[in-house]
Design an enzyme around this catalytic site. Structure first.
Site, PDB file in Angstrom:
ATOM      1  N   SER A 287       0.850  -1.191   0.000  1.00 38.10           N
ATOM      2  CA  SER A 287       0.000   0.000   0.000  1.00 38.10           C
ATOM      3  C   SER A 287       0.884   1.238   0.000  1.00 38.10           C
ATOM      4  O   SER A 287       1.979   1.235   0.574  1.00 38.10           O
ATOM      5  CB  SER A 287      -0.901   0.003   1.239  1.00 38.10           C
ATOM      6  OG  SER A 287      -1.486   1.278   1.447  1.00 38.10           O
ATOM      7  N   LYS A 293      -0.368  -3.406   5.326  1.00 37.91           N
ATOM      8  CA  LYS A 293      -1.246  -4.144   4.418  1.00 37.91           C
ATOM      9  C   LYS A 293      -0.478  -5.092   3.499  1.00 37.91           C
ATOM     10  O   LYS A 293       0.639  -4.802   3.064  1.00 37.91           O
ATOM     11  CB  LYS A 293      -2.071  -3.178   3.564  1.00 37.91           C
ATOM     12  CG  LYS A 293      -3.088  -2.376   4.354  1.00 37.91           C
ATOM     13  CD  LYS A 293      -4.053  -1.655   3.422  1.00 37.91           C
ATOM     14  CE  LYS A 293      -5.032  -2.628   2.805  1.00 37.91           C
ATOM     15  NZ  LYS A 293      -5.984  -1.951   1.913  1.00 37.91           N
ATOM     16  N   ASN A 295      -2.113  -6.669   0.345  1.00 35.32           N
ATOM     17  CA  ASN A 295      -3.326  -6.806  -0.450  1.00 35.32           C
ATOM     18  C   ASN A 295      -3.267  -8.035  -1.364  1.00 35.32           C
ATOM     19  O   ASN A 295      -2.211  -8.338  -1.928  1.00 35.32           O
ATOM     20  CB  ASN A 295      -3.548  -5.555  -1.311  1.00 35.32           C
ATOM     21  CG  ASN A 295      -3.790  -4.319  -0.481  1.00 35.32           C
ATOM     22  OD1 ASN A 295      -4.538  -4.350   0.484  1.00 35.32           O
ATOM     23  ND2 ASN A 295      -3.133  -3.221  -0.842  1.00 35.32           N
ATOM     24  N   ARG A 327     -20.829  -5.980 -46.482  1.00 37.23           N
ATOM     25  CA  ARG A 327     -19.772  -5.560 -45.556  1.00 37.23           C
ATOM     26  C   ARG A 327     -20.385  -4.556 -44.599  1.00 37.23           C
ATOM     27  O   ARG A 327     -20.898  -3.538 -45.016  1.00 37.23           O
ATOM     28  CB  ARG A 327     -18.570  -4.948 -46.269  1.00 37.23           C
ATOM     29  CG  ARG A 327     -17.383  -4.697 -45.325  1.00 37.23           C
ATOM     30  CD  ARG A 327     -16.124  -4.318 -46.073  1.00 37.23           C
ATOM     31  NE  ARG A 327     -15.818  -5.296 -47.101  1.00 37.23           N
ATOM     32  CZ  ARG A 327     -15.003  -5.057 -48.132  1.00 37.23           C
ATOM     33  NH1 ARG A 327     -14.423  -3.883 -48.253  1.00 37.23           N
ATOM     34  NH2 ARG A 327     -14.787  -5.997 -49.040  1.00 37.23           N
TER      35      ARG A 327
END
Length: 415
Positions: A287, A293, A295, A327
Site C-alpha cells: 500500500s 497491508k 493486499n 460488408r
C-alpha cells in the site's frame, strides 16, 4: 514463407503497455500495432505465393517483411482514417517500396482480395496467438487446482451460501469446483477454430474466380493461402461473424472461471476470515500509505478482468448483429480494437491466475476453527435429515466421488 515466427518478429515488439491496466506488459507484443501489421503482411505474402504456385501470376515472390519499418507505424495509423482501415495505407506503402525491386509483385500484390479478407484473416492470426498463450496458462491452472483438490479432500471448512454459513464441506470440494470452471473454459477454447476469411469484394470470390479461371480454382487458391498460414479453409464469412464471436465467448468463459476463483480468494483472505492467503513476493500487495497491508493484488486484478470481459464480448456480438449488406458499416470496424483489448486482457488474467494458484496458501487451522465456531447451527441440515447424529459427525455426501470425477476429467484432457 512457412515459418510464422519470422513474421511475428519482423517488426520490433512495440508492446502495448497500458499504465491504467496493471499487468498489461504480460501480453508483450500480442496484438500490438506491429503484430497486426506483420499479420496483414503475412496474409498478402501467402496470397502472392498462392497466385504464383497456381501459375496465375508469373513472378518470384519477394520477402515482404523488410518493406515495413517500425517508424512507419505511426503514419500508417494516421493514414488509416482516410479509408477507414489500416490496410489501405499499408498496401500503398508496400507497392511503393516494391516498385523498382519487383515490379511484377507490386502489380500482383492484393489482386483478387479485398481489405476485409486481409484484415479478418490477420485478426484471426492474432487471436490464434492469444488462444495459444491462454491455453498454456490453463494447463498450469489445471495442474495447481488438481493438486489442491486432491491434497485437501479431508480439509474441513464451513460451506457458505448467500454469504452465510451453510453446511460443512471439504476445501478439496471447493477446489474441484474451481477446477470444473477452468475445465469448462479449457474445453470451450479447444473447440474454437481459426478459419481463413477470403471472399473477394462481396464474398462471392468473383475476382479470384476470374483470375484463376473458374470457381473451383478460386477455392483452390483460398485453400493454398490457408495452408501457407496454417489456418483451416472454409467458405467466406464476410457478414457471418460466428468465428469471432465464438472466440470472444471462449475468452470470457475463461475470465468467468478465473473471476469465480478470485472472488473466493478475496473473501477468504479478509483478515477476519483468513482461510486463503496469496503467495507473497517482494513488493507485491503493498500500500502507498499503510505499511501493514498485504493486499491480495492478483485476485483483485483477476476480478477486474472478469468484470471487463463480458461487455467486450457483448460488443463483438453487437457488431455481428449489426452486420448488413456484404460488408458492415461500423459493425465490422468495432470488432478490431475490441478483440485486441479482450485478447490481451484475457492473456494477462490467465497468467495472473496461474501465479495465484501456484502460490496460494490454505490455512487449514483457521478453516477448522471457523467451522468449530459455527456449530451447532451449521449442523442444522444434518440434524434435520438424521436426527440425533453426534455433533461434528462427518457429512461428506459424494465429495470423494465428485473430486475423483473432476480429477479424471482434468487428466483426460480437452473434450
Amino acid at each position: 514463407m512457412d515459418n510464422p515466427s519470422v513474421w511475428r518478429t519482423s517488426l520490433p515488439a512495440y508492446a502495448v503497455s497500458d499504465l491504467l491496466w496493471p499487468g498489461d506488459h504480460r501480453a508483450g507484443d500480442l496484438f500490438s500495432d506491429a503484430a497486426v501489421v506483420a499479420a496483414m503482411v503475412r496474409v498478402e505474402h501467402a496470397w502472392l505465393t498462392a497466385l504464383a504456385e497456381h501459375k496465375i501470376a508469373d513472378l518470384t515472390v519477394p520477402d515482404l517483411t523488410g518493406l515495413v519499418a517500425p517508424e512507419d507505424l505511426p503514419q500508417l495509423a494516421i493514414d488509416g482514417e482516410s479509408g477507414g482501415n489500416p490496410l489501405i495505407p499499408l498496401l500503398k506503402l508496400l507497392r511503393a517500396r516494391l516498385r523498382g525491386r519487383n515490379t511484377a509483385a507490386a502489380g500482383w500484390l492484393h489482386k483478387g482480395l479485398t481489405s476485409q479478407d486481409v484484415i479478418d484473416t490477420a485478426i484471426v492470426l492474432c487471436l490464434r496467438d492469444a488462444h495459444d498463450r491462454i491455453r498454456a496458462g490453463l494447463r498450469s491452472q489445471v495442474g495447481s487446482l488438481s493438486r489442491l483438490a486432491d491434497e485437501h479432500r479431508e480439509t474441513r471448512m464451513a460451506g457458505r451460501t448467500l454469504t452465510q454459513h451453510a453446511i460443512p464441506i471439504m476445501f478439496g470440494l471447493k477446489a474441484a469446483g474451481w477446477l470444473t470452471g477452468v475445465l469448462d473454459a479449457r474445453d470451450q477454447l479447444a473447440a474454437v477454430t481459426f478459419p481463413i476469411q477470403v471472399g473477394g469484394a462481396a464474398g462471392s470470390l468473383a475476382a479470384p474466380a476470374a483470375l484463376a479461371g473458374g470457381p473451383g480454382r478460386a477455392r483452390e487458391l483460398v485453400a493454398t493461402t490457408a495452408g501457407q498460414l496454417g489456418l483451416p479453409s472454409r467458405e467466406p464469412w464476410h457478414t457471418s461473424r460466428a468465428p469471432v464471436t465464438r472466440i470472444a465467448d471462449a475468452f470470457v468463459t475463461c475470465t468467468d472461471a478465473w473471476g469465480r476463483i478470485a472472488n473466493d480468494v478475496l473473501v477468504g483472505s479478509r483478515p477476519e476470515v483468513h482461510e486463503l492467503i496469496e503467495g507473497a513476493a517482494e513488493g507485491k500487495g503493498g500500500s502507498s500509505a499503510m505499511p501493514n497491508k498485504q493486499n491480495p493484488v492478483h485476485a483483485v486484478l483477476i476480478k477486474r478482468a472478469a468484470l471487463a470481459g463480458p461487455p467486450l464480448a457483448a460488443l463483438v456480438h453487437a457488431g455481428a448483429a449489426a452486420a448488413v449488406d456484404e460488408r458492415p458499416d461500423g459493425g465490422w470496424h468495432v470488432e478490431w480494437a475490441t478483440l485486441r483489448t479482450l485478447a490481451r486482457r484475457t492473456v494477462v488474467a490467465g497468467a495472473q491466475t496461474a501465479e495465484l494458484l501456484a502460490g496460494l496458501r490454505v490455512d487449514t487451522g483457521k478453516m477448522l476453527a471457523t467451522l468449530h465456531d459455527a456449530r451447532p447451527d451449521i449442523d442444522a441440515e444434518q440434524q434435520s435429515i438424521t436426527p440425533g447424529v453426534a455433533p461434528g459427525h462427518p457429512y461428506p455426501g459424494a465429495t470423494e466421488e465428485i473430486i475423483d470425477a473432476v480429477l479424471a476429467r482434468a487428466a483426460a484432457g480437452p473434450g
